[in-house]
Each structure stands twice: as structure tokens, then as C-alpha cells.
Design an enzyme around this catalytic site. Structure first.
Site, mmCIF file in Angstrom:
data_model
loop_
_atom_site.group_PDB
_atom_site.id
_atom_site.type_symbol
_atom_site.label_atom_id
_atom_site.label_comp_id
_atom_site.label_asym_id
_atom_site.label_seq_id
_atom_site.Cartn_x
_atom_site.Cartn_y
_atom_site.Cartn_z
ATOM 1 N N GLU A 79 1.036 -1.413 0.080
ATOM 2 C CA GLU A 79 0.180 -0.003 0.279
ATOM 3 C C GLU A 79 0.637 1.376 0.002
ATOM 4 O O GLU A 79 1.758 1.774 1.046
ATOM 5 C CB GLU A 79 -1.282 0.428 1.189
ATOM 6 C CG GLU A 79 -1.951 1.622 1.185
ATOM 7 C CD GLU A 79 -3.172 1.198 2.652
ATOM 8 O OE1 GLU A 79 -3.339 0.162 3.013
ATOM 9 O OE2 GLU A 79 -4.000 2.378 2.898
ATOM 10 N N LYS A 259 -7.335 -1.136 11.715
ATOM 11 C CA LYS A 259 -6.327 -1.082 10.368
ATOM 12 C C LYS A 259 -5.377 -0.595 9.976
ATOM 13 O O LYS A 259 -4.698 -0.971 9.603
ATOM 14 C CB LYS A 259 -8.003 -1.510 8.736
ATOM 15 C CG LYS A 259 -7.903 -1.754 7.629
ATOM 16 C CD LYS A 259 -6.820 -0.553 7.135
ATOM 17 C CE LYS A 259 -6.103 -1.499 5.467
ATOM 18 N NZ LYS A 259 -4.912 -0.805 4.869
ATOM 19 N N ASP A 275 3.839 -14.471 11.773
ATOM 20 C CA ASP A 275 3.026 -15.042 11.362
ATOM 21 C C ASP A 275 1.661 -13.635 11.273
ATOM 22 O O ASP A 275 1.627 -13.921 12.553
ATOM 23 C CB ASP A 275 2.565 -16.828 12.791
ATOM 24 C CG ASP A 275 0.972 -16.920 11.597
ATOM 25 O OD1 ASP A 275 0.346 -16.152 11.293
ATOM 26 O OD2 ASP A 275 1.002 -17.885 11.935
ATOM 27 N N HIS A 372 -2.343 10.829 0.700
ATOM 28 C CA HIS A 372 -1.845 9.371 0.169
ATOM 29 C C HIS A 372 -2.283 9.840 -1.811
ATOM 30 O O HIS A 372 -1.687 9.351 -2.603
ATOM 31 C CB HIS A 372 -3.337 8.819 -0.055
ATOM 32 C CG HIS A 372 -3.512 7.837 1.643
ATOM 33 N ND1 HIS A 372 -3.682 6.840 1.338
ATOM 34 C CD2 HIS A 372 -3.259 8.034 2.665
ATOM 35 C CE1 HIS A 372 -4.207 6.600 2.619
ATOM 36 N NE2 HIS A 372 -3.520 7.592 3.334
#
Ligand code: NDP
Length: 424
Positions: A79, A259, A275, A372
Site C-alpha cells: 500500500e 486497520k 505469522d 495519499h
């Protein structure tokens, strides 16, 4: 650390040269960074029906100072703007003295669940009386961890329903994540429970809800450090605190809030060979520990300072799993200058909080899109077929037209290439 100013503007060779100087990397380590190939044998050892290597970019987060030590943090993410934001959040905290961490214990929990229990309280009593024997059995099943100073420490019993009981084994797994060693210990204890108490075992497996492996990071930022041209720092701090409150009250916002935190956490977890599904599962379960799903971080304003904290389970390892196998993971450990698993856990938590700060700072001021957009537009330009030397021109064209769709991007690319669009 020197040499990292405007790091993003440097070419790959210069970036690697700076790293080499700072971290005293060997020629072999530099080669791995340049070309981190897994060969067929390695891939085929790691997974089944191995075909090829899926690639994700790795970059460096800068400006992290945690408990007085400065870090370069490898992050693996697809991202755009995650690493830029993580570094930006950390730079605000760095100017305010850096992150502080707290880590009380590093223990893993595994469960043996017994079903069809006739008398749950009686079973709980019997297990309690057999605690020493069960701990001994567990340790005998994986003796090498005892030699390393770890091993089974406690047995807890939780009655889940009148006929369903979880017998929890708490283990010090030292530098490992411990899934396999715990599962071995649990199965040994389950056999014993089966034969001694005729227990009907449902499952025996590690729990990813690692509540005995919690890490907390905090920071305290003078509100003046948050100031933007269009908004005083005090107002920004108050809005960040309000956004934190919102994420405690509304699961729709909490999910997105978390998130953003996991953008940073996952990227470092992947780079460290751990993991990430285990970490994700544990983090979200912890976010719901009060009965509703809430934001994992807390921001408050006190005495003209914005105080941030983030606590979550982070059972990360420096050995075991794919860590020993993937050459790039070893180089990443060197870049992090890791002493042990606890240090990795502190780093990962700090990146989560730094990432969260940058996101909230942007959200309550200019909005998320401004920062962004330039990076997202680069991806859009590449997606419509721009070559590396054409990307900047396509991005400039999109910015000038205030557009972000692929049709306009394609049109700009064709204009750059002097291709006339056919009228339909
Ligand atoms: P491993 O099975 O690789 O075990 C850890 C290994 O590290 C052991 O062989 C141990 O050696 C060795 N080791 C070397 N030094 C140390 C040290 N200082 N401290 C501790 N161990 C050391 O990994 P884990 O048991 O940690 O399991 C992790 C893997 O299990 C991950 O790949 C994970 O994806 C997977 N997994 C996850 C599950 C889940 O999350 N629910 C379920 C099942 C698997 P020795 O044997 O000599 O002690």
C-alpha cells in the site's frame, strides 16, 4: 542516524550504500537486499505445491526512537503511503522524546478443551490437584525449551459451559512464537487427561489470544508539535482525542481505526518473518475484550500534551517458523539490530502507534486524501501502462486536472506519447 535525510529522493544504490555504512552490512547481506530470491528448494520446503515467489515491496520506516534507541524498521507492504505515514508519525514523536514501552511478561497460552463433562467443578478440582504432574508432562514433551530456561509455567481452568471445560497451559516459549512446541505439550497432556480422567478431548491447540504477551507503548507530544498552517496544535490534539473517543464508541470507525494501526504492524511482522494472521487474530480479539469492538489506541490531552497509548498482544519471535529459513528475514533482523523477541514486540507496537498518529493527524486536518493522493496516482499511472520515465508526467497531468480515474490517466498517457485518441 546520519544520511537518511530525503532518503526517498535517493536511488536504490545510494539507499543501500547508506544502509551499508550505518549497519555495517556484509557483501552477502547487500546482495540479498538487492535480489531477495527464494530458490525452488527453499520454496518447496516452506509450502506445498510450490510454484513461484510472490513479490511485495520492502521499504524502511525512519525516525523511530523507542526507549532511547533509534531504529531503522523494514516494512513489507503493497500500500502506497503506509511507510511515509509511519515515518511521519514517528518524527513527531521523536521530537517529543520518542516512544516508551512496557512489557511485563512473554508467555503463550494453549488450550485443551474437554467436552461432555459430567461435573465441570469436579474436573476443575482434579486438574488443579494434578497441576504439577501436568506441567512435568508438558515439559517432558519438549525438553529443549526447559534447557533454554523456558517451559510450562501454569495451568488454568475455565468452565465455558456446564459440559465444556478449557484447560489452559501457560508456557514460557523464550524466543519462539511457540505454536508447535505448545501443540506438542498440549497433546501430551491431553493423552494423560484422557487416560487418567476419561476426559473426552475436543481439541488441543495454542490460542492466538495471547493475553499473557501484552505490549504497551506510549508517547507524550506537546500540542505545539502538532501545529499545521491552517490549524493550531491544541485544536488538532483535541480532535485527535475526539477521534480516539469515536473509535471507542463506534465499531464502524473502530474497524478502520484499527486497520490503520495494522497497516504498520502487519508490515513489520511480515518483514520479520512472523505469522501475521496470528497477530491480526489476536489484535482484533483484544479490541473486543470489553464486549464491543473498539479502537486499540487511546489518545488524550493532558497538561498541553497529547498522550497516546497502544496495548495489544504481540507474540512475535526471533526464531522458528520461516524466520530461520528466509535469507531476507535474517537481513531484516540485522537492520533492526534486534537483541530479542521482546525488543521486536516493542518496535512493532511503536510502529502501530506511529502509524495511527499520522493517520489521525491527517484525518482531523487536511483529510487523508491529500497526502495519499500523489502516491496513489503513481500506482494508477503504472496500472494504465506508464513506463517509469512517464510516471511523473502522468501524475502531474492527473493533479492538474484534479482527476484520479483510469480513463483520464490513459488519456494523459496517450497525450504524452503523442497518440491521438480515436473518436468513438
Ligand atoms: P518452530 O516449530 O519452528 O519451533 C521453534 C524452534 O526454534 C524450535 O525448534 C526451537 O528449538 C528453536 N529455537 C532456537 N532457539 C530458540 C530459543 N532461544 N527459544 C525458543 N526456541 C528456540 O516454531 P514455533 O513453535 O514457534 O511455531 C511457529 C510456527 O507455527 C509459525 O510458522 C506459525 O505460522 C505456525 N503455526 C501457527 C499456529 C497458530 O498460530 N495457531 C498453529 C500451528 C502452527 P528446540 O526444538 O531445540 O527447542
Amino acid at each position: 542516524m546520519n544520511g537518511f535525510s530525503k532518503y526517498y529522493q535517493k536511488d536504490q544504490a545510494t539507499r543501500l550504500e547508506i544502509l551499508k555504512q550505518q549497519k555495517k552490512l556484509t557483501k552477502a547481506e547487500l546482495e540479498i537486499l538487492k535480489d531477495p530470491q527464494l530458490n525452488f528448494e527453499l520454496g518447496d520446503t516452506m509450502i506445498e505445491n510450490y510454484l513461484t515467489q510472490y513479490q511485495l515491496p520492502e521499504g524502511l520506516a525512519l525516525n523511530y526512537v523507542i526507549d532511547g534507541k533509534e531504529y531503522l524498521i523494514p516494512m513489507v507492504t503493497e500500500e502506497p503511503s503506509v511507510i511515509a505515514a509511519a515515518s511521519h508519525g514517528a518524527s513527531i514523536v521523536k521530537r517529543s522524546g520518542g516512544f516508551k514501552s512496557e512489557l511485563k511478561e512473554r508467555l503463550m497460552i494453549g488450550q485443551i478443551v474437554v467436552e461432555q463433562v459430567k461435573d465441570a467443578k469436579k474436573l476443575a478440582r482434579l486438574v488443579k490437584d494434578s497441576q504439577a504432574e501436568l506441567l512435568q508432562l508438558a515439559n517432558a514433551a519438549h525438553p529443549s525449551i526447559v534447557k533454554r530456561g523456558g517451559g510450562a509455567r501454569e495451568i488454568k481452568v475455565r468452565i465455558l459451559a456446564f459440559d465444556l471445560v478449557s484447560i489452559d497451559l501457560v508456557v514460557d516459549v523464550k524466543e519462539a512464537m511457540g505454536a508447535n512446541m505448545l501443540n506438542t505439550m498440549l497433546e501430551a497432556c491431553a493423552d494423560h487427561l484422557r487416560s487418567k480422567f476419561e476426559a473426552e478431548i475436543l481439541i488441543s491447540i495454542l490460542s492466538n489470544y495471547a493475553t499473557r504477551c501484552l505490549v504497551k507503548v506510549t508517547c507524550a507530544i506537546p500540542v505545539s508539535e502538532l501545529t499545521k498552517k491552517n490549524m493550531p496544535g491544541e485544536k488538532i490534539a483535541q480532535k485527535i482525542a475526539s477521534a480516539s473517543r469515536l473509535a471507542k464508541l463506534d465499531p464502524y470507525r473502530a474497524t478502520t481505526h484499527n486497520k490503520g494501526i495494522m497497516n504498520g504492524i502487519d508490515a513489520v511482522v511480515i518483514a520479520s518473518g512472523n505469522d501475521w494472521r496470528a497477530i491480526e487474530a489476536g489484535a482484533h480479539a483484544y479490541a473486543a475484550r470489553n464486549g464491543s469492538y473498539q479502537g486499540l489506541s487511546t489518545w488524550e490531552v493532558k497538561d498541553s500534551k497529547l498522550i497516546g497509548s497502544l496495548e495489544l498482544p504481540l507474540p512475535l519471535a526471533t526464531v522458528g517458523g520461516s524466520i530461520a529459513i528466509v535469507p531476507l528475514v535474517k537481513v531484516n533482523q540485522r537492520l533492526l539490530d534486534l537483541q530479542d523477541a521482546k525488543e521486536l514486540e516493542k518496535i512493532v507496537a511503536a510502529v502501530g502507534l506511529g502509524q495511527n498518529l499520522a493517520a489521525l493527524h491527517a484525518l482531523v486536518t487536511d483529510g487523508i486524501q491529500k497526502g495519499h493522493m500523489k502516491l496513489q496516482l503513481k500506482s494508477l499511472a503504472i496500472a494504465v501502462g506508464a513506463r517509469p520515465e512517464e510516471v511523473a508526467a502522468v501524475v502531474d497531468g492527473l493533479l492538474a486536472r484534479q482527476a484520479r480515474d483510469s480513463a483520464t490517466a490513459t488519456q494523459i498517457l496517450e497525450e504524452i506519447r503523442g497518440i491521438k485518441r480515436e473518436e468513438k
